[in-house]
Design an enzyme around this catalytic site. Sequence first.
Site, short mmCIF file in Angstrom:
data_model
loop_
_atom_site.label_atom_id
_atom_site.label_comp_id
_atom_site.label_asym_id
_atom_site.label_seq_id
_atom_site.Cartn_x
_atom_site.Cartn_y
_atom_site.Cartn_z
N CYS A 1 55.65 41.74 24.87
CA CYS A 1 54.73 42.22 25.90
C CYS A 1 54.05 43.52 25.48
CB CYS A 1 55.45 42.41 27.23
SG CYS A 1 57.06 43.19 27.09
N GLU B 1 56.55 42.30 35.72
CA GLU B 1 55.94 42.77 34.47
C GLU B 1 55.16 41.59 33.91
OE1 GLU B 1 55.42 42.64 30.70
OE2 GLU B 1 57.56 42.99 30.47
#
Length: 526
Positions: A301, A264
């Site tokens: 994020c 990720e």
Amino acid sequence: MPEILGHNFIAGQRSAAGPQRLQSLDASTGEALPYSFAQATEAEVDKAAKAAAAAFADFRQLAPARRAEFLDAIAAELDELDDAFVAIVCRETALPAARIQGERGRTSGQMRLFAQVLRRGDFLGARIDLALPERQPLPRVDLRQMRIGVGPVAVFGASNFPLAFSTAGGDTAAALAAGCPVVFKAHSGHMATADLVACAIVRAAERTGMPKGVFNMVFGGGVGEWLVKHPAIQAVGFTGSLKGGDALCRMAAERPQPIPVFAEMSSINPVIILPGALAKRGEAIARELAGSVCMGAGQFCTNPGLVIGLQSPQYSQLLADLGQYLDQQAGQTMLNAGGLHSYVGGLEHLHAHAGIEHVAGQVQEGNQARAQLFKADARLLVESDPLLQEEVFGPTTVAVEVQDNDQLRDALLGLRGQLTATLIGEAEDFDAFAWLVPLLEEKVGRILVNGYPTGVEVCDAMVHGGPYPATSDARGTSVGTLAIDRFLRPVCYQNYPQTLLPEALRDGNPLGLRRLVNGQWSDGAI
């Protein structure tokens, strides 16, 4: 609270074979904390990977309920970490105590959630096609399928979630649930935190009788390459920068036996503000959006790094209001000096771009991050300008004003893959802009309506992933119970006697699973 020894964790033992020591730092002041850590040697990384491989055979064959006991025990150990532990995490990360306490609850909660998955048993994916000896023109043999763990997993923790995405975080929980021992690479930004959490995991392993080597952890720089290239490692879980994730993917692909990397990496999480919402509640949207941009110093994020709206006086007013809210934000200490350095560099690149103007925000100086608002020419999105696609990890967002629906469509088509996209609108907006949904489905892993992306629920339905560069593999998620899928592979058993079959595939269904039998779902015995 146990002593912070600072030695590597290998097969249930502590190891400090190398001479180099690494220092834990106070994130707010930069001063050294009274904890140092042994840089792992290549030989220690080799031992850790081999310990995980040795544990795999026994660990993966444990009944799911036994692995669930282990995860529940980890959760209990995490919950027992006291205020002294929280204080250390706060010093290493500059995050407030309430945030750490909440994150600890999320971390133990996701362990318990995966324990429920194990007891439920659907992760095994049991399928049975019984033999059809009389079938013409050819008979069918007995075929049965289930999923098993892929093998030892190397996990790299994230800086921004020192508990929930770190040592005992989601990747570790999913891998252990899948029956895969873990070799964890401790994050350099919170090594004391990692040491204490690893001790909790080891205590849980001992309490529940898990094999030695089910969890291992190494400290230091340079160990990532040794881990990813080690032949015992069969998959990688990573949360971090695009540069770091890409490097790990290349290493894994170039191995004699390539392995998957579930990374990720980067997302700017566009927020699209539609006309009806602007007309009715523009000022409130600006206030809420500013809160999302600045939450946790923008170190999420899912931070909304791009705001898109159609050209109008109302959108111009929203940007003016948003700028005022960001101007009023106090500076925030980031997780570490490296994070602040990267943030300052990202701002400099935005300031230097001819097609991007600075709209609001106090001058960035000193050791705290200042919130900023920029505005970019919509053509930069349409043309997929690389700078506009880059995540600036901190309390900053870039606004884009599109001329019409055609330019909005072209701008979204120019976007790379994202973790999230958000639609802010009224009922009439969703009727008029329904065409946005299939377009966004191709670009992101999660679409929000009238909410903000900073906040990820840990549950069965969550997807925290998306097309590259949000993740290296859009078919998975790093949050939610489907995260276990990344570390499983199917095995088919043909014409097996009952005594050799795994319990999940036996006629009597001793685990009480819901199975696909001859194309029909069945909860009982055959």
